[in-house]
Design an enzyme around this catalytic site. Structure first.
Site, PDB file in Angstrom:
ATOM      1  CE  LYS A 174      -4.671  41.168 -91.029  1.00 52.14           C
ATOM      2  NZ  LYS A 174      -3.578  42.176 -91.213  1.00 52.14           N
ATOM      3  CD  GLU A 249       0.833  32.624-102.942  1.00 47.74           C
ATOM      4  OE1 GLU A 249       2.080  32.687-102.744  1.00 47.74           O
ATOM      5  OE2 GLU A 249       0.162  33.557-103.358  1.00 47.74           O
ATOM      6  CB  CYS A 283       4.969  35.218-103.433  1.00 45.42           C
ATOM      7  SG  CYS A 283       3.536  34.961-104.511  1.00 45.42           S
ATOM      8  CD  GLU A 384       9.628  35.910-100.459  1.00 45.55           C
ATOM      9  OE1 GLU A 384       8.931  35.842-101.477  1.00 45.55           O
ATOM     10  OE2 GLU A 384       9.203  35.642 -99.313  1.00 45.55           O
TER      11      GLU A 384
END
Length: 490
Positions: A174, A249, A283, A384
């Site tokens: 996906k 992750e 990330c 973040e």
């Protein structure tokens, strides 16, 4: 570039039953193409087809070196079409073509590496404690759901598909709704390489429906996800309901540390690359820089001067260093977070706005930004941003530094800049992060495991053991005694 309204469902290329997805060039805002994504019936068909295909003797009983040969063929096709794949990813994600070329090369290397790892992977004969021979073997899970992000689709796709296929599974991929094109292109290439039908499906669509359906499907035996922590937490909860293994992750707010003895040319170049390459959409971006108080002004001045010289432009221009963000909506989110930083009392030392000029007007551009004047406890330093925004903070001594660096819900990566190997070793071992770079940043090897601590995730990818993350372990005991077991009295 030719596009068709087809997705890969259970080994068949056809129009999806879901919503129409428009993909736009972030540099211009223009529509590249539109495709129909998957719907819930497509998910079910993909998983059912994967279950059947994984159980077929032609795949189930394929020897490891024969599966490895298939992975090598896939790697070769990626290499052959590298420039087309890189151009497609640049158009779809806005990334600089230099970066997308590297990501395509990484994808080819990933398939090639896991082919080699599979050829040499061994089971274990364990020491017996009785009249038997005991051994440990690994077997496929069955159907693996792989959910990948928009910021590096082809590399992330490969890091999940290659080891999952190596372990003998089927994969339902996906990709991110915003950037499905290169994942679909990779799917065509993999089927062309000779992967048996049904072992791979590529289902673009919204995460809240299609991703959720993949995670919750009873026949999906493992999910591997790369993306945001909020989504990862929801996936983890759903996996717990199914008692299903999951690899996550997730996000990061990674510290970069500058000690007084650091080589400043090396340091400044590494910090800028660590935060502003990929336009900060990474990330592992080094988004908090801790500078020793004795050198704070000097290092910060150099960072600002070099940041203001970075070249802003479309990803297709090889001279571009900072390309547009993935969408205008994401650009606006980053801008809003910088505005909030101002409200918290931040000084904007450079950037803090979209670039000016007609060449930038239609694109999702945002200037590389450096902030200071905030405490590590501020929202800007804790959340973040996922954009080209660096926050600078001073530290007084090692204890102060370690406390601040670890004061985060995240634990993905860290950078350390020092000439003293003792300091580097000592601090690297105290930092709560899955990866620590010393006098470099954002370097990766497919042979080295990668994963996050704390709310940056669970489980690891890469390395020889990466295949075993997609397998179930089984123990076998072979009785070697000549006499019946005494309990029954036979």
């Amino acid at each position: 570039m030719r596009f068709t309204d087809e997705i890969l469902i259970g080994g068949v290329w056809r129009r999806g039953g879901g919503e129409l997805i428009e993909t736009r060039d972030p540099a211009t805002g223009e529509v590249i193409t539109a495709i129909h994504g998957a719907d819930l019936d497509d998910v079910h068909q993909a998983v059912e087809s994967g279950r059947r295909a994984a159980a077929e003797p032609g795949w189930r009983d394929l020897l490891p070196h024969e599966r490895a040969r298939l992975l090598v063929r896939i790697a070769g096709l990626i290499d052959e079409r590298a420039e087309k794949l890189a151009t497609l990813q640049t158009t779809d994600t806005g990334k600089s073509v230099n970066e997308t070329r590297a990501l395509v090369a990484s994808a080819a290397g990933t398939f090639r590496y896991f082919a080699a790892a599979l050829e040499t992977l061994e089971g274990a004969r364990t020491p017996p404690r009785g009249q038997y021979l005991s051994m440990s073997v690994h077997e496929p899970i069955g159907v693996v759901g792989a959910i990948t992000p928009w910021n590096s689709p082809i590399a992330s796709d490969a890091q999940k598909i290659a080891p999952a296929l190596a372990a003998g599974n089927a994969v339902v991929l996906k990709p991110a709704e915003w950037t499905p094109l290169v994942s679909l292109a990779l799917g065509r290439l993999i089927t062309e390489a000779g992967l048996p039908a049904g072992l791979l499906s590529v289902l673009p669509g919204p995460g809240r429906t299609i991703g959720d359906a993949v995670v919750r499907h009873p026949l999906v035996g493992k999910v591997t996800f790369t993306g945001g922590t909020v989504t990862g937490r929801a996936i983890g909860a759903a996996a717990a309901e199914k008692i299903m293994p999951v690899s996550l992750e997730l996000g990061g707010k990674s510290p970069t540390i500058v000690f007084p003895d650091a080589d400043l040319d090396l340091t400044v170049a590494g910090i800028l690359y660590g935060i502003f390459s990929s336009s900060g959409q990474s990330c592992i971006a080094g988004s908090r820089v801790f500078i020793h108080a004795d050198h704070y002004d000097e290092v910060l001045d150099r960072l600002v001067r070099h940041t203001e010289k970075l070249r802003i432009g479309p990803g297709g221009d090889p001279a571009t260093q900072v390309a547009p963000l993935v969408t205008h909506a994401h650009r606006d989110r980053v801008a809003a977070m910088v505005d909030r930083a101002r409200e918290e009392g931040a000084r904007v030392l450079c950037g803090g706005r979209p670039p000016e000029g007609p060449e930038y007007a239609a694109g999702a551009y945002y200037l590389p930004t450096i902030l200071d004047g905030l405490s590590n406890g501020s929202a800007t330093c804790q959340e973040e941003i996922f954009g080209p925004v660096l926050v600078a903070l001073p530290f007084a001594d090692e204890e102060d530094l370690v406390q601040q660096a670890n004061d985060s819900v995240y634990g993905l990566a860290c950078g350390i800049w020092t000439r003293d190997y003792r300091t580097a070793w000592r601090v690297a071992r105290r930092i709560e992060a899955g990866t620590v770079w010393i006098n470099t940043y954002k370097q990766f090897s497919i042979s080295t495991p990668f994963g996050g601590w704390k709310q940056s995730g669970t489980g690891t990818e890469k390395g020889r053991e990466g295949i075993l993350a997609y397998a179930r372990q089984k123990s076998l005991y072979w009785g070697m005694g000549e006499e019946p077991l005494p309990w029954a009295g036979v």
